[in-house]
Every structure is written in structure tokens, then in C-alpha cells.
Motif scaffolding. Sequence first.
Motif, short mmCIF file in Angstrom:
data_model
loop_
_atom_site.label_atom_id
_atom_site.label_comp_id
_atom_site.label_asym_id
_atom_site.label_seq_id
_atom_site.Cartn_x
_atom_site.Cartn_y
_atom_site.Cartn_z
N ARG A 1 -6.95 2.65 2.98
CA ARG A 1 -6.25 1.40 2.69
C ARG A 1 -4.85 1.37 3.32
O ARG A 1 -4.37 0.35 3.75
N ALA B 1 0.83 -1.20 0.00
CA ALA B 1 0.00 0.00 0.00
C ALA B 1 0.87 1.26 0.00
O ALA B 1 0.36 2.36 0.14
N LEU C 1 -10.11 -6.34 -4.73
CA LEU C 1 -9.62 -5.54 -3.61
C LEU C 1 -8.10 -5.55 -3.55
O LEU C 1 -7.45 -4.53 -3.32
N VAL D 1 -10.43 4.71 -5.26
CA VAL D 1 -9.96 3.92 -4.12
C VAL D 1 -9.58 4.90 -3.01
O VAL D 1 -8.89 5.89 -3.27
N THR E 1 -5.36 -2.59 -4.01
CA THR E 1 -4.35 -2.28 -3.00
C THR E 1 -2.96 -2.23 -3.62
O THR E 1 -2.15 -1.37 -3.30
N SER F 1 -3.71 -1.47 5.80
CA SER F 1 -2.57 -2.32 5.44
C SER F 1 -1.47 -2.24 6.49
O SER F 1 -0.88 -3.25 6.87
#
Lengths: 304, 353
Positions: free
Chosen positions: A190, A31, A166, A185, A170, A194
Motif C-alpha cells: 500500500r 499511508a 480500502l 493489510v 489505507t 500510495s
Amino acid sequence: MSFINSFISQTIVYTVVYTLTSLGIVVSGRAGIFNVAGEGIMLASASSGFLAAYLTGNALFGFIVGSLMGAVFGLIIAFVHEKFKVNQFILGISLVILGTGLSDLLYKLIIGVRLTAPRSPATPLVKIPLISRIPVFSAFLTQDVIVYFMYIVSIFLWWFYYRTKLGLETRAIGENPKAADVVGVNVTKRRYLSTIIGSALIGIAGAYLPISITGTYTPDISAGRGFMAIGIAIFASWRPERAILGGFLFAAIEVISFRLQVISRTIPYQFLLMLPFILVLVVMIIFNKQIEFPASVGKPYSRE
Amino acid sequence: MKKSVKRTESSIIIRNVFAYFISVLLALGVMSVIILLFGFNVSKVLKTLLTASFRTSFGFQETIKKTIPLIFTTFAFTLPFKIKFFNTGGWGQMLFGATMVAVTGLFLSNSGITLPTYIIIPLLIIVGILAGGFFGLIAGFLTAKYNINPIISTIMLNFVGVQFLNFIATNSYFKDPLEGHPITLPLPKSATLGFFGGIPHSIIFAVVSVLFVYILIKKTRLGYEINAIGYNLDAAKTYGINFPRIIMLTFFIAGALGGLAGTFEVMNIHKKLVEGFALTSGAQYGTFGILTSLIVAGNPIGVPFSAFLMSVLLVGADALQRTMQVPVELVFLSQALIVLFIVIIRQRFERGR
């Protein structure tokens, strides 16, 4: 045969430490957050996880506390980086020192100095009836629950990053956060997730050291493995399925160097202890051309 | 973002000093909460922590003894930091410098060669510079040639340095047979430095190193190139700056400065090599050098002050452990917090401009 069996089962135990830690680094790296605080997270989780296991008498509880401690570190990394745009490496190095201090502090304040070191409760073993009879192969599987956890997490992460939408999204954040943002996104969310999940994995690896491997907490128990795991994550080109192979390789080297220390008198043991660290560099030089980085790893992202 | 606001050097210093004190206050606040939770007397702990260096002349001498190696390891981090690289290997460079100085000194005395002081002291200092520089150069080379992040390479070399030191300290050729613990024989007296009433002679070299780094960064061609790379790597490359050469040179000089920290620990403080050194004071100077440098954001003139303040806390931590059984780790923890707070505050200033 029994020699190979015992070698493999010992190696698998150390594989857990290297693999879970490098998987944690891979997860946040995918990420775009380069988490170099692994060593500090491992130490803090080792100490808090051990204390929880010892005080409650339940090893699994120790792993939960260890992973929570890791998650807190992950939250700090994500928050300070995303909110204040502090350089990820500065943040990581400070947290290594913070984690190192915290680990011994917790242990000293709660346990203090004792003549006999307190022992951790045993980690539950999983024994599959038929498989446990197959020679060599059984050594990979007749292990404690965390070993199975490592297998499952590795497979799951591979599936997640390469087979789900998904996961693809990422990975896109790690490659090009701006593009990911444009298609809708939520980059910041995220990255938080992450980093927190990745650090929790590192926390479990840290707790595994005192609870399952040595049975007791000693200062500096991670002994540089948190740093070597960064090398493994890079060497694995941030791919979960390669991280487990890298973890196995370094675990095998560590076990070989233990055993050589016992049998060999000609090689001074200090050189055997140096070996894994030198090997990280050698491996990175050899595979230098093949190594791929997520393009944005280590770089801050802001929407303006 | 690009406002052409010219800020004077002094306003930056004032801001940094301000940021430092705010961070210290915040960290002391966090520390006080922990102290309270574990039932210690907060005001007594803080008083001991902050005044241990100034109450007795012994405390002050101890503080200076810690400041000197810290200045060197801080510079070891500071120089590569100017080109946005992290030399986390000050620890290893220091240990390798210390080890090679002890090896050279003991090799000479074991083979019965006696050199006059004015030859052996410069010789050992050069050995320390070259040994530390060599460790730094490896990291610089790996970065320039293979693009390996120095954070990884220098940390790996740290562990190599630790084990190599332990190997020498336990090796029968160097080991003192009368000592139970692995400690080498003492260096010959002609190879050691003395004290100005409790203050180590090596303080001279620490002062020289401050001037050296200041002149290097502000007045030389190399310093100009380092600043150019730090400001904008791509632009610097376009204008023909030889990046591999600069990075190797920078890491060599940084490593050499780290090596000097170990050199003077051996020549002036211990006068021999002790096995545990790598993990006790060695680790302190190696890692806290990073924190000390981050506090002053790589400003060479700020380094001695930052190193001194860090040493005050280290001496205070020792005193706390001795007199009140407060674990030293509490102070280490708060030092990491100080740095975290200071980088956050500074980042806010930068963005707010």
C-alpha cells in the motif's frame, strides 16, 4: 461582474497546481510516507512533460509523461525508504535537488538555447453548453480538462478514504501500521502504491505549469509552490476535501498579489511576492490546535 | 538489535570515507551513462570535472572561495540535524545575513559616518551573526511553541530572504545609480576583507567555526544536551532538559553560522549586494550545504573536507560548462545521487552491525 469572472477563472488555474500537489502529498501521507520532494518532482515533470507536449504536439501526451516522471520519483521514494529505511526527509531533500538538476538538464540537452522560447500546444477546453452562460459559476467550470480532472480526483479521494473499506485500511496504515499489518493489510504494498500515485498527481501539477499556465518552460518554474503544498497538506489535516479549499485559498492569494503588482506602486512588489510564503506560516500558527497528523507519518515501519 | 559492540571513532571514519568513495564512483557511473547518451566524450568530461581545481592556481583559489561559505552553510544544517531537525533554511539565513551586512555598511557610509576598520569589521560580522541567527530563531521558536516542522518554516523563510535581498538591491537608497542591473553601491573599503594571495581572509573565520562547532558539541553543556536530545528525546525530557530552550538556541546558532556565509560573501567576495546573487551562488551554497552535511553525517571535523570535495565538483562543473558546453546541472544531479547512495550505504552499515 467580468472582473470577478476573470479573477475566479485565473484563480482556478492556479488552484490546480496547489491542489493536485497537496493531494499527492496527502495520498502518500495517508499511508505513512511524508513526501517532501514535491518541489523537485514538479520541476522534473514540468520539464519532461513540456518536452513531450512540445515534441509530439499534443498537450495530453505531456501530462501523461509528466505523471510518469512523478511516478518514477514516487517509486524511488517508496523503494529507498521501504527497502533501506532511509529517513524520509533526507530522501525528500535529496530528491528536490535531484529533480531541480534534472529539469534544467533535460531542457538544455534536448532544446538547448533558442532565441524564441518554444511554445506548448494548447490544452483542450471543456465547455458545457448551458453552464457556460451562468455568471460567476461558469468561471469555475469553463476550464481545461485538467481542472475537471482536479475536481474529480478531489471528490474521488474523499469518497475513497471516508466511504470505502480500502480507504479505511489505507488510513489505518498512516495511523498505526502495526495494527493494520496484524489484520492482514499489506503495509509495504500500500505504501508503494500510495507514494507512486501521489507522486504521479504531483507530476501532473508540475506539467500543468508550463503546458497550460505559462505555455513555455523556464528554469525554476514551480517557484516554491511544491513546498507551499506541503503546508497546505498539513493545514488541511491530510483531508482531500480540505486540500482543495487550501489550494483555492493560496491560488487566490497568488492571483491577488499578481494584480496588486500591476496596480499598486506604493507596496514594493518584492513584499507581494513574499506574501504567500509568510501566509503559510501564519495559517499554520492560527490553525495550530486544529491540525491533525496521521500518527505514523514520517516514521519507517518494519515487521520485526 | 542492541549489541554492545563498541566502535572506535576511527573505524567509523574509515567506513564513512569508504562509503563516500563508493558513492562517488556509483554517481560518476550514472553520470557517465548520461554523458554517453548525449554524445560527449566521457573521459574528457570526467578529467575536466575532477582536475579543474588543481591544474591552475586560479582554479584552486576558486575552490577555496566556494569551500568557505559551504563550511558555514553546512554547519547551519549540521547542528539542528544533531537533534533530528532539518534546517533547510541555510539559504535564507545566508541571504538575510548578507542583506543586513550590506544595509548596515551602506547606511553608515551613506550617512557620512566613517568608522575605523577595527570597529566596522567586527560590527558587520556581529550584524551578520544576529541577522542569520534571527532567521534561525524564528524557525526554532515556531517549532518549540507551535510544533511547526522546521522544514516548512525554514523553506518559507528562504523565499522571504530572497525577496528581501532583491528589495534592498533595487531600492534607490542603496542602489548604485551607475549600474543598469540592480546592484547596491560598494561597501566602504574599510569594511571589506582582503586576500592572502588569492585566498580570502575569511578562511580564518571558517577555521574558527570548525573549532567552535567541535568544542560546542564535544565539550560544552549545550553540546551534551543536544546529543542527549538527539539520542533520545523522551529520555532527555525526563531528565529535565529544557527542550524549547535548546531547540531555539540550536536554531539561533545554526542560523548565525548560515548568516556568516552571507556576511563574508558580501565583505570579502562581492563587496556589494547583487540582485541575482540569491539565485546563483547563493542558492548553490544554501542547498549544497545540506548535501555536504549529509555526506559526513554531521561530523564537524569531516565538514571542511566534505565542503572542499563538493567545491571541487562545483568548480569542475563551471569548467565543463565553459569549455565543453556540458550543462552544470549534470553535476548538480550527480551530487544529489552521491548523497542518496551514501545514505543508503551508511544505513546498510548501521543495520548490519
